[in-house]
Scaffold this active site. Structure first.
Site, PDB file in Angstrom:
ATOM      1  N   THR A  87      21.984 -26.876   1.872  1.00  0.00           N
ATOM      2  CA  THR A  87      21.292 -27.942   2.609  1.00  0.00           C
ATOM      3  C   THR A  87      19.837 -27.593   2.886  1.00  0.00           C
ATOM      4  OG1 THR A  87      22.015 -27.091   4.754  1.00  0.00           O
ATOM      5  CG2 THR A  87      23.425 -28.733   3.708  1.00  0.00           C
TER       6      THR A  87
ATOM      7  N   HIS B  48      18.894 -18.412   1.087  1.00  0.00           N
ATOM      8  CA  HIS B  48      19.357 -17.717   2.298  1.00  0.00           C
ATOM      9  C   HIS B  48      20.773 -17.223   2.072  1.00  0.00           C
ATOM     10  CE1 HIS B  48      20.206 -22.042   2.624  1.00  0.00           C
ATOM     11  NE2 HIS B  48      21.344 -21.683   3.205  1.00  0.00           N
TER      12      HIS B  48
ATOM     13  N   CYS C  90       8.805 -25.803   4.231  1.00  0.00           N
ATOM     14  CA  CYS C  90      10.233 -26.018   4.460  1.00  0.00           C
ATOM     15  C   CYS C  90      10.620 -25.477   5.842  1.00  0.00           C
ATOM     16  CB  CYS C  90      11.069 -25.385   3.352  1.00  0.00           C
ATOM     17  SG  CYS C  90      11.561 -23.677   3.622  1.00  0.00           S
TER      18      CYS C  90
END
Ligand code: AMP
Ligand code: ZN
Length: 112
Positions: free
Chosen positions: A93, A98, A2
């Site tokens: 997104t 996070h 990612c």
């Protein structure tokens, strides 16, 4: 891998503000406030939905480190907002958990 794992691996550049063996913090590329830092665990955890007793230690570590990062960035005393977006309705997104650490201006509440 990612996009945030690529940042951890150094394959994508970032403007780092804090790093240790467990977590990384870097400036958001589209800042929504004068201070806008993204804080991530180095371990890939997809979202808040994937927090478990086995991996929650790193989440605690992020929150233990936030006051230090806030001090370094000059927002410890003025205050700040920490945001986690989870899933589609949460506006997530990037599918690597996070926390947005934002400060340097006042935020309304409730958030829109
Ligand atoms: P979220 O919408 O909560 O998933 O937040 C993802 C955040 O990551 C957004 O604020 C983006 O601006 C930020 N972002 C995406 N790619 C990068 C990157 N390469 N470097 C820094 N921040 C990024
Ligand atoms: Zn990842």
């Amino acid at each position: 891998m990612c996009i945030f794992c690529k940042i951890i691996a150094g394959e994508i550049p970032s403007s780092k503000v804090y790093e240790d063996d467990k977590i990384l913090a870097f400036n958001d590329i589209e800042p929504q406030a004068p201070v806008h830092v993204i804080i991530i665990p180095k371990e890939h955890i997809t979202s808040a939905n994937a927090i478990t007793p086995e991996n929650s230690g790193v989440i605690a570590h992020i929150f233990e480190t936030i006051p230090k990062i806030a001090k370094d960035l000059g927002i410890f005393d003025s205050g700040y907002r920490v945001v986690n977006n989870c899933g589609a309705d949460g506006g997530q997104t990037v599918e690597h958990i996070h926390f947005h650490l934002t400060g340097g201006r006042q935020f309304g509440w409730p958030a829109g």
